[in-house]
Design a protein around this motif. Sequence first.
Motif: not given
Ligand code: ADP
Length: 215
Positions: A113-119, A141-143, A161-163, A166-168, A171-178
């Motif tokens: 989902t992250n790969a699709v959302r951020y690419t 892997q994404d481009t 979150r990096v940005d 953009r996350s918000r 629809g990002g919560t910032g909890l996905g990767l945790a």
């Molecule tokens: P979020 O809900 O903000 O996506 P995550 O915990 O899933 O929270 O990811 C944390 C942060 O890592 C994201 O806010 C984003 O900045 C960065 N990130 C995650 N996946 C990608 C990706 N595939 N490409 C670029 N940045 C990513």
Amino acid sequence: ELRTPLTVLAGFLETLQEIELEPAERNRYLDMMADQSRRMQSIVQDLLTLSAIESAPPPENEVVDMANLIDKLRRDAEALSSGRHTIQVESEGQGDLLGSEPELISAFGNLVTNAVRYTPAGGTITLHWRISPQGAEFAVQDTGPGIEAKHIPRLTERFYRVDRSRSRDSGGTGLGLAIVKHSLNRHQAQFDIRSEVGKGSRFAARFPASRVSQT
Ligand code: ADP
């Protein structure tokens, strides 16, 4: 994280109670309120998922049919992308994972989902699955835009979150990767993140041989 949307929601409510608005203006407020409450719902949902896996007993050792799981992930990615990306699968070796299927679906699904959302549109997302004598690796892997090295060690922190915007916006919560990191830990898997700004990212889960069922 919950206080901000709640404050915004309460503020809009107060405005609606105190001021007589034109219908169009009123609808605009109601839409913004709906957005804020959806955001709170997603955060609460992810917090509940985190606390559920934190207090759960060690994961089951069921055999997780990886061909099936990867096919489901690919279909979910295609649905979410709706034709904006090329989605491909590269698979090597025979065998499945031993673990909790719902937890692995949730972890891998988060990466996809992250790969699709951020690419951005036009990019390619590749799901890799590889079995070797040392264990197994699932990677996405994404481009996409890539992530600066200084952020990488912090990505699995809650709400990091990096940005922010953009996350918000996506629809990002910032909890996905945790959640991902925690589920992978429970399966003795290592979480490896590599990324290059402007080129893309690769998120990999490496499982020990004891988590692989050779069929
Ligand atoms: P979020 O809900 O903000 O996506 P995550 O915990 O899933 O929270 O990811 C944390 C942060 O890592 C994201 O806010 C984003 O900045 C960065 N990130 C995650 N996946 C990608 C990706 N595939 N490409 C670029 N940045 C990513």
